[in-house]
Design a protein around this motif. Structure first.
Motif, PDB file in Angstrom:
ATOM      1  N   GLU A   1     -35.497  75.510  -5.945  1.00 41.43           N
ATOM      2  CA  GLU A   1     -33.826  75.474  -5.999  1.00 41.43           C
ATOM      3  C   GLU A   1     -33.214  76.393  -5.910  1.00 41.43           C
ATOM      4  O   GLU A   1     -33.322  77.673  -6.328  1.00 41.43           O
ATOM      5  CB  GLU A   1     -33.623  74.774  -7.289  1.00 41.43           C
TER       6      GLU A   1
ATOM      7  N   GLN B   1     -29.388  78.292  -5.879  1.00 45.25           N
ATOM      8  CA  GLN B   1     -28.239  78.273  -6.242  1.00 45.25           C
ATOM      9  C   GLN B   1     -27.377  79.296  -5.940  1.00 45.25           C
ATOM     10  O   GLN B   1     -27.479  80.277  -6.044  1.00 45.25           O
ATOM     11  CB  GLN B   1     -28.343  78.064  -7.852  1.00 45.25           C
TER      12      GLN B   1
ATOM     13  N   LYS C   1     -25.870  73.952  -4.262  1.00 44.29           N
ATOM     14  CA  LYS C   1     -27.312  74.173  -4.597  1.00 44.29           C
ATOM     15  C   LYS C   1     -28.202  73.572  -3.234  1.00 44.29           C
ATOM     16  O   LYS C   1     -27.475  72.739  -2.411  1.00 44.29           O
ATOM     17  CB  LYS C   1     -27.752  73.334  -5.608  1.00 44.29           C
TER      18      LYS C   1
ATOM     19  N   CYS D   1     -17.377  80.453  -7.199  1.00 47.53           N
ATOM     20  CA  CYS D   1     -18.038  80.255  -6.175  1.00 47.53           C
ATOM     21  C   CYS D   1     -17.100  80.049  -4.945  1.00 47.53           C
ATOM     22  O   CYS D   1     -15.821  79.926  -5.004  1.00 47.53           O
ATOM     23  CB  CYS D   1     -18.825  78.947  -6.137  1.00 47.53           C
TER      24      CYS D   1
ATOM     25  N   CYS E   1     -20.238  75.483  -7.143  1.00 46.84           N
ATOM     26  CA  CYS E   1     -21.349  76.131  -6.773  1.00 46.84           C
ATOM     27  C   CYS E   1     -22.415  75.514  -5.887  1.00 46.84           C
ATOM     28  O   CYS E   1     -22.563  74.251  -6.453  1.00 46.84           O
ATOM     29  CB  CYS E   1     -22.000  77.063  -7.806  1.00 46.84           C
TER      30      CYS E   1
END
Length: 133
Positions: free
Chosen positions: A80, A82, A99, A92, A97
């Motif tokens: 993942e 991020q 992903k 962000c 944010c």
């Protein structure tokens, strides 16, 4: 003695760099290059499917936009990506944010490109390159 140690270290690094796709002695292992073109700094996490999908951080300092890193992993491992909030604002780029995810495959010469805002994650490898030719 110091010069010998430096030479051995240099030789070890050269050997590791010369084997671009597999970790020595394990044909399930893969070296994966990751280029961050997302527009922000990211962290990379291995998803440990054997421990309730625990996220194991794979990037000590994160990967800056425009930078590249390499990870050593195994076929079928999932990761993942991020977005890391801006260090000055604590936020962000957008409200939430971003992903993204990718999975290591069985092919060699794997390259992952994290595209703008993680809207797309492109994987190329020796097989996909051969099909293009």
């Amino acid at each position: 003695v110091k010069m010998i140690a430096t030479s051995v270290l240099s030789l070890t690094v050269a050997v590791l760099l010369a084997s671009p796709s597999k970790v020595a002695g394990n044909d399930q292992s893969r070296n994966v290059r990751i280029i961050n073109e997302a527009g922000f700094k990211v962290d990379i996490y291995w998803i440990n499917r054997w421990k309730n999908d625990e996220l194991v951080k794979n990037s000590e300092e994160g990967v800056f936009h425009g930078a590249e890193t390499q990870i050593n992993s195994y076929i079928s491992h999932e990761f993942e990506i991020q977005e890391i909030p801006n260090s000055k604002t604590g936020k962000c780029k957008e409200e939430e944010c971003k992903k993204g995810h990718f999975q290591v495959n069985a092919n060699d010469e794997q390259l992952i490109v994290l595209e703008e805002n993680l809207s797309k994650i492109t994987l190329t490898d020796n097989v996909s390159k051969a099909k293009e030719q």
